[in-house]
Write a protein that holds these residues in place. Structure first.
Motif, PDB file in Angstrom:
ATOM      1  N   TYR A  49      -0.560   1.002   2.921  1.00 36.71           N
ATOM      2  CA  TYR A  49       0.347   0.755   1.794  1.00 36.71           C
ATOM      3  C   TYR A  49      -0.404   0.142   0.611  1.00 36.71           C
ATOM      4  O   TYR A  49      -0.183   0.517  -0.536  1.00 36.71           O
ATOM      5  CB  TYR A  49       1.508  -0.147   2.225  1.00 36.71           C
ATOM      6  CG  TYR A  49       2.553  -0.235   1.146  1.00 36.71           C
ATOM      7  CD1 TYR A  49       3.522   0.750   1.016  1.00 36.71           C
ATOM      8  CD2 TYR A  49       2.541  -1.284   0.230  1.00 36.71           C
ATOM      9  CE1 TYR A  49       4.465   0.694  -0.005  1.00 36.71           C
ATOM     10  CE2 TYR A  49       3.482  -1.345  -0.792  1.00 36.71           C
ATOM     11  CZ  TYR A  49       4.440  -0.354  -0.904  1.00 36.71           C
ATOM     12  OH  TYR A  49       5.353  -0.401  -1.917  1.00 36.71           O
ATOM     13  N   ALA A  50      -1.315  -0.782   0.885  1.00 38.39           N
ATOM     14  CA  ALA A  50      -2.089  -1.423  -0.189  1.00 38.39           C
ATOM     15  C   ALA A  50      -2.907  -0.389  -0.951  1.00 38.39           C
ATOM     16  O   ALA A  50      -3.005  -0.446  -2.181  1.00 38.39           O
ATOM     17  CB  ALA A  50      -2.996  -2.504   0.389  1.00 38.39           C
ATOM     18  N   ILE A  51      -3.495   0.566  -0.220  1.00 39.96           N
ATOM     19  CA  ILE A  51      -4.268   1.626  -0.872  1.00 39.96           C
ATOM     20  C   ILE A  51      -3.344   2.498  -1.710  1.00 39.96           C
ATOM     21  O   ILE A  51      -3.611   2.753  -2.881  1.00 39.96           O
ATOM     22  CB  ILE A  51      -5.026   2.472   0.179  1.00 39.96           C
ATOM     23  CG1 ILE A  51      -6.100   1.633   0.873  1.00 39.96           C
ATOM     24  CG2 ILE A  51      -5.631   3.718  -0.460  1.00 39.96           C
ATOM     25  CD1 ILE A  51      -6.681   2.288   2.125  1.00 39.96           C
ATOM     26  N   ALA A  52      -2.240   2.959  -1.122  1.00 39.81           N
ATOM     27  CA  ALA A  52      -1.314   3.837  -1.838  1.00 39.81           C
ATOM     28  C   ALA A  52      -0.688   3.141  -3.039  1.00 39.81           C
ATOM     29  O   ALA A  52      -0.420   3.773  -4.064  1.00 39.81           O
ATOM     30  CB  ALA A  52      -0.229   4.345  -0.886  1.00 39.81           C
ATOM     31  N   VAL A 107      -5.044   8.638   5.582  1.00 40.65           N
ATOM     32  CA  VAL A 107      -3.574   8.644   5.641  1.00 40.65           C
ATOM     33  C   VAL A 107      -3.000   8.214   4.288  1.00 40.65           C
ATOM     34  O   VAL A 107      -2.049   8.815   3.782  1.00 40.65           O
ATOM     35  CB  VAL A 107      -3.059   7.731   6.776  1.00 40.65           C
ATOM     36  CG1 VAL A 107      -1.549   7.578   6.715  1.00 40.65           C
ATOM     37  CG2 VAL A 107      -3.501   8.270   8.131  1.00 40.65           C
ATOM     38  N   ALA A 108      -3.608   7.191   3.689  1.00 39.36           N
ATOM     39  CA  ALA A 108      -3.126   6.708   2.391  1.00 39.36           C
ATOM     40  C   ALA A 108      -3.298   7.760   1.308  1.00 39.36           C
ATOM     41  O   ALA A 108      -2.467   7.862   0.403  1.00 39.36           O
ATOM     42  CB  ALA A 108      -3.849   5.420   2.004  1.00 39.36           C
ATOM     43  N   ILE A 109      -4.359   8.559   1.395  1.00 43.28           N
ATOM     44  CA  ILE A 109      -4.554   9.638   0.420  1.00 43.28           C
ATOM     45  C   ILE A 109      -3.406  10.633   0.520  1.00 43.28           C
ATOM     46  O   ILE A 109      -2.870  11.087  -0.494  1.00 43.28           O
ATOM     47  CB  ILE A 109      -5.924  10.318   0.622  1.00 43.28           C
ATOM     48  CG1 ILE A 109      -7.045   9.351   0.218  1.00 43.28           C
ATOM     49  CG2 ILE A 109      -6.015  11.623  -0.162  1.00 43.28           C
ATOM     50  CD1 ILE A 109      -8.429   9.794   0.658  1.00 43.28           C
ATOM     51  N   VAL A 110      -3.018  10.966   1.753  1.00 41.39           N
ATOM     52  CA  VAL A 110      -1.880  11.870   1.932  1.00 41.39           C
ATOM     53  C   VAL A 110      -0.633  11.287   1.272  1.00 41.39           C
ATOM     54  O   VAL A 110       0.113  11.973   0.578  1.00 41.39           O
ATOM     55  CB  VAL A 110      -1.617  12.138   3.434  1.00 41.39           C
ATOM     56  CG1 VAL A 110      -0.312  12.886   3.638  1.00 41.39           C
ATOM     57  CG2 VAL A 110      -2.782  12.897   4.046  1.00 41.39           C
ATOM     58  N   MET A 111      -0.406   9.989   1.479  1.00 39.22           N
ATOM     59  CA  MET A 111       0.797   9.344   0.949  1.00 39.22           C
ATOM     60  C   MET A 111       0.697   9.015  -0.536  1.00 39.22           C
ATOM     61  O   MET A 111       1.687   8.994  -1.236  1.00 39.22           O
ATOM     62  CB  MET A 111       1.099   8.067   1.744  1.00 39.22           C
ATOM     63  CG  MET A 111       1.319   8.300   3.229  1.00 39.22           C
ATOM     64  SD  MET A 111       2.567   9.566   3.594  1.00 39.22           S
ATOM     65  CE  MET A 111       4.034   8.766   2.975  1.00 39.22           C
ATOM     66  N   GLY A 156      -4.845   7.577  -4.189  1.00 39.79           N
ATOM     67  CA  GLY A 156      -5.169   7.104  -2.851  1.00 39.79           C
ATOM     68  C   GLY A 156      -6.634   7.324  -2.520  1.00 39.79           C
ATOM     69  O   GLY A 156      -7.245   6.516  -1.819  1.00 39.79           O
ATOM     70  N   SER A 157      -7.223   8.397  -3.056  1.00 38.91           N
ATOM     71  CA  SER A 157      -8.643   8.639  -2.775  1.00 38.91           C
ATOM     72  C   SER A 157      -9.521   7.617  -3.491  1.00 38.91           C
ATOM     73  O   SER A 157     -10.540   7.189  -2.958  1.00 38.91           O
ATOM     74  CB  SER A 157      -9.041  10.067  -3.154  1.00 38.91           C
ATOM     75  OG  SER A 157      -8.948  10.270  -4.547  1.00 38.91           O
TER      76      SER A 157
END
Length: 114
Positions: A54-57, A87-91, A96-97
């Motif tokens: 979540y922090a990444i997204a 996973v965060a990139i997907v979300m 996210g990347s």
């Protein structure tokens, strides 16, 4: 580029400012954190991985540094951090990347200072 040890120090200092200014609110927030991260159906490490994703997204560098440090203490590997970043990139899409890379930077910075 900011070094995550500096980001963590700044974030911790800002939290202390809030604790002095609004102690009741920050105590309640800490109690909420303690309850949410307590082991239950999910262990602490799994919950920290969810928080890191979540922090990444959500693009929160202070949160990334905090959760990476907690995950290191819980035995997380660089490979696990990388997979959570995936996973965060997907979300979180493209941002996210960028912030997933920041999670790996936080891991590398933390390990470098040990």
């Amino acid at each position: 580029m900011a070094h995550f040890n500096e980001i963590n120090t700044t974030a911790q200092g800002n939290t202390k400012r809030l604790q002095k200014s609004i102690p009741d609110t920050m105590k309640s927030f800490k109690d909420l954190q303690d309850a949410a991260y307590a082991p239950g159906a999910l262990d602490k490490k799994t919950k920290e991985f969810a928080a890191l994703a979540y922090a990444i997204a959500d693009k929160c560098e202070g949160c990334i540094g905090n959760h990476v440090n907690k995950l290191i203490k819980l035995g997380a590997s660089r490979e696990e951090i990388a997979e959570i970043a995936g996973v965060a990139i997907v979300m979180g899409g493209g941002p996210g990347s960028v912030y997933g890379g920041k999670a790996l930077q936080a891991y590398d910075d933390a390990m470098e200072s040990r």
